[in-house]
Design an enzyme around this catalytic site. Structure first.
Site, PDB file in Angstrom:
ATOM      1  N   TRP A   9       0.824  -1.221   0.000  1.00  0.00           N
ATOM      2  CA  TRP A   9       0.000   0.000   0.000  1.00  0.00           C
ATOM      3  C   TRP A   9       0.854   1.265   0.000  1.00  0.00           C
ATOM      4  O   TRP A   9       0.341   2.361  -0.171  1.00  0.00           O
ATOM      5  CB  TRP A   9      -0.911   0.013   1.233  1.00  0.00           C
ATOM      6  CG  TRP A   9      -2.000  -1.029   1.220  1.00  0.00           C
ATOM      7  CD1 TRP A   9      -2.180  -2.032   0.293  1.00  0.00           C
ATOM      8  CD2 TRP A   9      -3.054  -1.178   2.176  1.00  0.00           C
ATOM      9  NE1 TRP A   9      -3.281  -2.786   0.628  1.00  0.00           N
ATOM     10  CE2 TRP A   9      -3.842  -2.288   1.772  1.00  0.00           C
ATOM     11  CE3 TRP A   9      -3.415  -0.487   3.331  1.00  0.00           C
ATOM     12  CZ2 TRP A   9      -4.962  -2.709   2.493  1.00  0.00           C
ATOM     13  CZ3 TRP A   9      -4.535  -0.903   4.053  1.00  0.00           C
ATOM     14  CH2 TRP A   9      -5.304  -2.005   3.630  1.00  0.00           C
ATOM     15  N   LYS A  10       2.145   1.118   0.252  1.00  0.00           N
ATOM     16  CA  LYS A  10       3.050   2.279   0.339  1.00  0.00           C
ATOM     17  C   LYS A  10       2.474   3.290   1.334  1.00  0.00           C
ATOM     18  O   LYS A  10       1.917   2.882   2.351  1.00  0.00           O
ATOM     19  CB  LYS A  10       3.287   2.870  -1.056  1.00  0.00           C
ATOM     20  CG  LYS A  10       3.776   1.779  -2.034  1.00  0.00           C
ATOM     21  CD  LYS A  10       4.263   2.312  -3.348  1.00  0.00           C
ATOM     22  CE  LYS A  10       4.707   1.144  -4.238  1.00  0.00           C
ATOM     23  NZ  LYS A  10       5.280   1.581  -5.507  1.00  0.00           N
ATOM     24  N   HIS A  95      12.893  -2.131  -0.756  1.00  0.00           N
ATOM     25  CA  HIS A  95      12.123  -1.593  -1.888  1.00  0.00           C
ATOM     26  C   HIS A  95      12.913  -0.452  -2.531  1.00  0.00           C
ATOM     27  O   HIS A  95      13.598   0.298  -1.833  1.00  0.00           O
ATOM     28  CB  HIS A  95      10.765  -1.098  -1.402  1.00  0.00           C
ATOM     29  CG  HIS A  95       9.824  -0.807  -2.527  1.00  0.00           C
ATOM     30  ND1 HIS A  95       9.915   0.332  -3.273  1.00  0.00           N
ATOM     31  CD2 HIS A  95       8.816  -1.535  -3.054  1.00  0.00           C
ATOM     32  CE1 HIS A  95       8.984   0.301  -4.216  1.00  0.00           C
ATOM     33  NE2 HIS A  95       8.295  -0.817  -4.101  1.00  0.00           N
ATOM     34  N   GLU A 165      11.508  -5.934  -9.163  1.00  0.00           N
ATOM     35  CA  GLU A 165      10.754  -4.733  -9.499  1.00  0.00           C
ATOM     36  C   GLU A 165      11.655  -3.773 -10.277  1.00  0.00           C
ATOM     37  O   GLU A 165      12.424  -3.016  -9.665  1.00  0.00           O
ATOM     38  CB  GLU A 165      10.265  -4.043  -8.223  1.00  0.00           C
ATOM     39  CG  GLU A 165       9.346  -4.898  -7.384  1.00  0.00           C
ATOM     40  CD  GLU A 165       8.405  -4.058  -6.527  1.00  0.00           C
ATOM     41  OE1 GLU A 165       7.206  -4.332  -6.573  1.00  0.00           O
ATOM     42  OE2 GLU A 165       8.864  -3.122  -5.858  1.00  0.00           O
ATOM     43  N   GLY A 171       4.803   2.164 -11.058  1.00  0.00           N
ATOM     44  CA  GLY A 171       3.881   3.291 -11.125  1.00  0.00           C
ATOM     45  C   GLY A 171       3.867   4.007 -12.462  1.00  0.00           C
ATOM     46  O   GLY A 171       3.339   5.123 -12.558  1.00  0.00           O
ATOM     47  N   SER A 209       3.709  -2.077 -12.143  1.00  0.00           N
ATOM     48  CA  SER A 209       2.554  -1.857 -13.030  1.00  0.00           C
ATOM     49  C   SER A 209       1.763  -3.133 -13.319  1.00  0.00           C
ATOM     50  O   SER A 209       1.234  -3.296 -14.420  1.00  0.00           O
ATOM     51  CB  SER A 209       3.002  -1.182 -14.333  1.00  0.00           C
ATOM     52  OG  SER A 209       3.529   0.112 -14.066  1.00  0.00           O
ATOM     53  N   GLY A 230       1.550  -2.462  -6.303  1.00  0.00           N
ATOM     54  CA  GLY A 230       1.425  -1.161  -5.656  1.00  0.00           C
ATOM     55  C   GLY A 230       0.050  -0.569  -5.901  1.00  0.00           C
ATOM     56  O   GLY A 230      -0.934  -0.893  -5.242  1.00  0.00           O
ATOM     57  N   GLY A 231      -0.034   0.302  -6.893  1.00  0.00           N
ATOM     58  CA  GLY A 231      -1.262   1.074  -7.140  1.00  0.00           C
ATOM     59  C   GLY A 231      -2.520   0.227  -7.237  1.00  0.00           C
ATOM     60  O   GLY A 231      -3.571   0.600  -6.686  1.00  0.00           O
TER      61      GLY A 231
HETATM   62  P1  13P Z   1       2.988  -0.289  -8.949  1.00  0.00           P
HETATM   63  O1  13P Z   1       2.198  -1.589  -8.973  1.00  0.00           O
HETATM   64  O2  13P Z   1       2.177   0.880  -8.524  1.00  0.00           O
HETATM   65  O3  13P Z   1       3.742  -0.103 -10.208  1.00  0.00           O
HETATM   66  O4  13P Z   1       4.089  -0.471  -7.776  1.00  0.00           O
HETATM   67  C1  13P Z   1       4.859  -1.610  -7.739  1.00  0.00           C
HETATM   68  C2  13P Z   1       5.586  -1.620  -6.450  1.00  0.00           C
HETATM   69  O5  13P Z   1       6.473  -0.816  -6.216  1.00  0.00           O
HETATM   70  C3  13P Z   1       5.183  -2.637  -5.461  1.00  0.00           C
HETATM   71  O6  13P Z   1       6.105  -2.726  -4.422  1.00  0.00           O
END
Ligand code: 13P
Length: 247
Positions: A9-10, A95, A165, A171, A209, A230-231
């Site tokens: 979720w950051k 990360h 990643e 993102g 992504s 992430g998103g």
């Molecule tokens: P996104 O899925 O938003 O590209 O982020 C990936 C991420 O950094 C998961 O740790």
């Protein structure tokens, strides 16, 4: 191997919105069990609420970072022991956002991973090249060094997960080709075997992504054992759309 779909979720979510998200996910996963192992990694202050929201479901909860020391005078940091004591099962470490925003080196990530293993957590260690490194043909060199330097000693395929990643895919809506993802995952597995004896049975996730629309083709790649999202982990619809696309 059962896929692992982990939501990072950051620094997103507030108390009420995160409860809606965690409860919604728990309902979906309870109603459709067995698609994948599912984890969510909320910001630290939301972990307790998230744990109670998903209790009674198979969703596990992880942290996004921990300190390398067991306890002590480290203002603003969280120990692996506290994460474990609260009920977390795992922690994301190294990360690229922490490597970039906080200057975390592989040596530090390794120390954190060691502390997390000591506390009984599964460590999800992130590696990945920047766009400049990729363009310079340095992706495997960089990732190899990150693996050599960041993985803890004494880990097993049950306690260590690697997330690949590519920084330029996070993102951005851009992803490597399916062939590129497959090749890097093969490279990572071989390197983890050489450096830490961890290749067989090691879970290697792809992150960057991942969305409902590309999840099934990415997750179908041999050697991709799940996704770090992430998103698209921030809404029930998108995150579930990825989980239900697990082959
Ligand atoms: P996104 O899925 O938003 O590209 O982020 C990936 C991420 O950094 C998961 O740790």
């Amino acid at each position: 191997m059962t896929k692992l779909i982990a939501g990072n979720w950051k620094m997103n979510g507030l108390v009420a919105s995160s409860q809606v998200l965690a409860h919604g996910l728990a309902d979906k996963v309870k109603a459709n069990p067995g698609r994948a192992d599912v984890a969510i990694c909320p910001p630290g202050p939301l972990i307790r609420d998230a744990l109670s929201a998903v209790s009674g479901s198979p969703i596990s909860v992880g942290g996004q970072d921990c300190h390398a020391n067991e306890s002590g005078a480290h203002t603003g940091d969280t120990s692996a022991a506290l994460l474990a004591d609260m009920g977390c099962s795992s922690v994301i470490l190294g990360h690229s956002e922490r490597r970039a925003d906080h200057g975390e080196t592989s040596a530090l990530v390794k120390n954190k991973a060691q502390a997390a293993l000591n506390a009984g957590l599964v460590v999800i260690v992130c590696v990945g090249e920047s766009e400049a490194e990729r363009d310079a043909g340095q992706a495997e060199t960089v990732i190899g060094q990150q693996i050599d330097g960041s993985l803890p000693a004494g880990g097993t395929p049950q306690t260590v997960v690697i997330a690949y990643e590519p920084v330029w895919a996070i993102g951005t809506g851009r992803t490597p080709s399916l062939q590129e993802i497959r090749a890097i995952h093969v490279f990572i597995r071989n390197r983890a075997q050489e450096s830490h004896g961890l290749g067989d049975g090691l879970r290697i996730l792809y992150g960057g992504s991942v969305k409902p629309g590309n999840a099934s083709e990415i997750l179908a790649i041999q050697g991709v054992d799940g996704a770090l999202v992430g998103g698209a982990s921030l809404t029930v619809e998108d995150f579930w759309g990825i989980i239900e696309n697990c082959p």
